[in-house]
Write a protein that holds these residues in place. Structure first.
Motif, PDB file in Angstrom:
ATOM      1  N   THR A   1      36.166  36.759  25.821  1.00 26.72           N
ATOM      2  CA  THR A   1      35.329  37.966  25.843  1.00 26.72           C
ATOM      3  C   THR A   1      35.263  38.578  27.238  1.00 26.72           C
ATOM      4  OG1 THR A   1      33.243  36.785  26.287  1.00 26.72           O
ATOM      5  CG2 THR A   1      33.876  37.071  23.968  1.00 26.72           C
ATOM      6  N   ARG A   2      35.607  37.811  28.260  1.00 24.61           N
ATOM      7  CA  ARG A   2      35.584  38.316  29.643  1.00 24.61           C
ATOM      8  C   ARG A   2      36.998  38.518  30.190  1.00 24.61           C
ATOM      9  NH1 ARG A   2      31.577  34.292  29.340  1.00 24.61           N
ATOM     10  NH2 ARG A   2      33.011  32.730  30.165  1.00 24.61           N
ATOM     11  N   LEU A   3      37.968  38.735  29.301  1.00 27.57           N
ATOM     12  CA  LEU A   3      39.362  38.864  29.721  1.00 27.57           C
ATOM     13  C   LEU A   3      39.696  40.260  30.264  1.00 27.57           C
ATOM     14  CD1 LEU A   3      42.008  37.276  29.915  1.00 27.57           C
ATOM     15  CD2 LEU A   3      42.551  38.000  27.577  1.00 27.57           C
ATOM     16  N   GLU A   4      38.868  41.258  30.031  1.00 29.07           N
ATOM     17  CA  GLU A   4      39.117  42.581  30.601  1.00 29.07           C
ATOM     18  C   GLU A   4      39.223  42.449  32.122  1.00 29.07           C
ATOM     19  OE1 GLU A   4      39.561  46.836  30.726  1.00 29.07           O
ATOM     20  OE2 GLU A   4      39.767  45.372  29.110  1.00 29.07           O
ATOM     21  N   GLY A   5      40.355  42.893  32.655  1.00 30.79           N
ATOM     22  CA  GLY A   5      40.606  42.757  34.078  1.00 30.79           C
ATOM     23  C   GLY A   5      41.028  41.365  34.500  1.00 30.79           C
ATOM     24  N   GLY A   6      41.271  40.487  33.533  1.00 33.18           N
ATOM     25  CA  GLY A   6      41.615  39.110  33.825  1.00 33.18           C
ATOM     26  C   GLY A   6      43.076  38.789  33.585  1.00 33.18           C
ATOM     27  N   VAL A   7      43.367  37.497  33.489  1.00 28.83           N
ATOM     28  CA  VAL A   7      44.755  37.027  33.363  1.00 28.83           C
ATOM     29  C   VAL A   7      44.795  35.875  32.362  1.00 28.83           C
ATOM     30  CG1 VAL A   7      46.759  36.067  34.557  1.00 28.83           C
ATOM     31  CG2 VAL A   7      45.231  37.657  35.770  1.00 28.83           C
ATOM     32  N   PHE A   8      45.755  35.938  31.450  1.00 36.71           N
ATOM     33  CA  PHE A   8      46.015  34.837  30.524  1.00 36.71           C
ATOM     34  C   PHE A   8      47.448  34.370  30.727  1.00 36.71           C
ATOM     35  CE2 PHE A   8      47.801  33.449  26.387  1.00 36.71           C
ATOM     36  CZ  PHE A   8      47.053  32.294  26.227  1.00 36.71           C
ATOM     37  N   CYS A   9      47.625  33.078  31.023  1.00 36.40           N
ATOM     38  CA  CYS A   9      48.951  32.498  31.186  1.00 36.40           C
ATOM     39  C   CYS A   9      49.164  31.397  30.164  1.00 36.40           C
ATOM     40  CB  CYS A   9      49.118  31.905  32.592  1.00 36.40           C
ATOM     41  SG  CYS A   9      49.069  33.113  33.931  1.00 36.40           S
TER      42      CYS A   9
ATOM     43  N   ILE B   1      38.633  45.355  25.459  1.00 37.42           N
ATOM     44  CA  ILE B   1      39.328  44.245  26.118  1.00 37.42           C
ATOM     45  C   ILE B   1      40.813  44.579  25.996  1.00 37.42           C
ATOM     46  CG2 ILE B   1      39.693  41.758  26.223  1.00 37.42           C
ATOM     47  CD1 ILE B   1      37.080  41.419  24.678  1.00 37.42           C
ATOM     48  N   ALA B   2      41.297  45.353  26.917  1.00 38.91           N
ATOM     49  CA  ALA B   2      42.652  45.895  26.820  1.00 38.91           C
ATOM     50  C   ALA B   2      43.428  45.815  28.118  1.00 38.91           C
ATOM     51  CB  ALA B   2      42.589  47.355  26.354  1.00 38.91           C
ATOM     52  N   HIS B   3      42.743  45.923  29.243  1.00 37.52           N
ATOM     53  CA  HIS B   3      43.426  45.991  30.527  1.00 37.52           C
ATOM     54  C   HIS B   3      43.404  44.614  31.182  1.00 37.52           C
ATOM     55  CE1 HIS B   3      41.767  50.015  29.597  1.00 37.52           C
ATOM     56  NE2 HIS B   3      42.989  50.394  29.970  1.00 37.52           N
TER      57      HIS B   3
END
Length: 320
Positions: free
Chosen positions: A212-220, A250-252
């Motif tokens: 839910t807090r991935l906006e502006g984040g990074v998933f590897c 939650i897109a960027h």
């Protein structure tokens, strides 16, 4: 229907002291050791991760079990300690290797050797993980936290090499995402399927809250071909559902896949057609393509995890 069920209490378990281990603590990587792997994308990812830390966004890494078998736990722990990675997710096998490293300083058996004699996976001490699952279900916590707590409570001799124990110490989520029937502890007579399901589902909900807090984040995603992309996909759907209700997006965000397939030079941002066998490589279509079309950006890095993980970590920690 009166289908017959296997009687697991007929199984004979042996002590880990009788198992030939393929790996020991000599594989552990020093986070300060020089690295040789070079890839231009690492600089971009390192910048994005540092920016995510500054804005308080999620940096979530999903790991296949081989990442830990390759000795990366000390490198990952350093990233948790310094706040660059806010959540790590493992499959069930990752939790088993981490637990065995902490308990006996060794892990991994030869499937070819032990499957022939029907002994593969049937080692008594590893079955304690089923007790941790029962504790997690009873206490309403995640499987990963329960394992870290067990390692701490029983003061395993090599706990400093455990990602799960260090996460418990640091109070950073490391979650386990289990497919029932996939892991050796599911063979054991003390496996409680209901408790295991509750424990790993708690972890799924913890994971989804991080998304839910991935906006502006990074998933590897490092080397997880099925569990990684599938858990991420469902968690993102749930998170976006609530975000849309609240007028948020939650897109960027940035995604990256680290694996061995030679996809370098391919347009990994476009989902391959179903006529292409690579369509069924879930990390491509799910992580690199479909979930970032609304404003995200994705990258693919091919290489051995023993090289790529330390190389990215040093870029992050050293400022590029």
């Amino acid at each position: 229907m009166p289908y017959e069920m296997f009687d697991r209490f007929r199984l004979r378990l042996k002590p880990l002291s009788e198992r030939v281990h393929d790996l020991d603590l000599s594989v552990m990587i020093n986070p300060e050791a020089p690295v040789t792997f070079v890839h231009p994308t690492l600089d971009v990812l390192a910048d994005r991760i540092r920016m995510a830390k500054q804005r308080g966004s999620t940096v979530l890494w999903m790991l296949g079990a081989h990442v830990l078998r390759a000795g990366n736990a000390p490198v990952l722990v350093r990233l948790l300690e310094e706040g660059y990675v806010t959540h790590i997710a493992l499959n069930g096998a990752g939790g088993i290797h981490d637990f065995e490293f902490a308990m006996i300083g060794a892990t991994t058996e030869s499937v070819a050797r032990y499957i022939s004699e029907g002994q593969f996976g049937l080692w008594h001490e590893t079955g304690k993980l089923n007790d941790a699952a029962c504790e997690a279900a009873g206490d309403g916590i995640g499987f990963g936290e329960a394992i870290g707590r067990m390692i701490d409570r029983e003061n395993f001799p090599h706990k400093q090499y455990s990602l799960l124990w260090n996460a418990y110490r640091l109070q950073v989520p490391v979650t386990l995402h289990v497919g029932i029937g996939c892991d050796i502890i599911h063979e054991h007579p003390n496996c409680d399927g209901a408790a295991l399901g509750a424990a790993t589902y708690n972890d799924f909900l913890i994971y989804t809250q991080s998304v839910t807090r991935l906006e502006g984040g990074v998933f590897c995603n490092f080397g997880s071909g099925v569990i990684g992309p599938e858990v991420y996909l469902k968690a993102l759907a749930m998170s976006r559902n609530v975000a849309h209700q609240e007028g948020r997006k939650i897109a960027h965000f940035t995604t990256a896949v680290f694996d061995l397939l030679p996809l370098e030079g391919k347009d990994v941002h476009e989902t391959p057609p179903k006529s292409d066998p690579r369509y069924y490589f879930r990390p491509w279509k799910t992580i690199l393509s479909r979930t970032v079309v609304d404003g995200g950006e994705s990258f693919y890095i091919s290489g051995d995890h023993r090289e790529t993980v330390p190389a990215l970590a040093q870029k992050i920690r050293n400022g590029g």
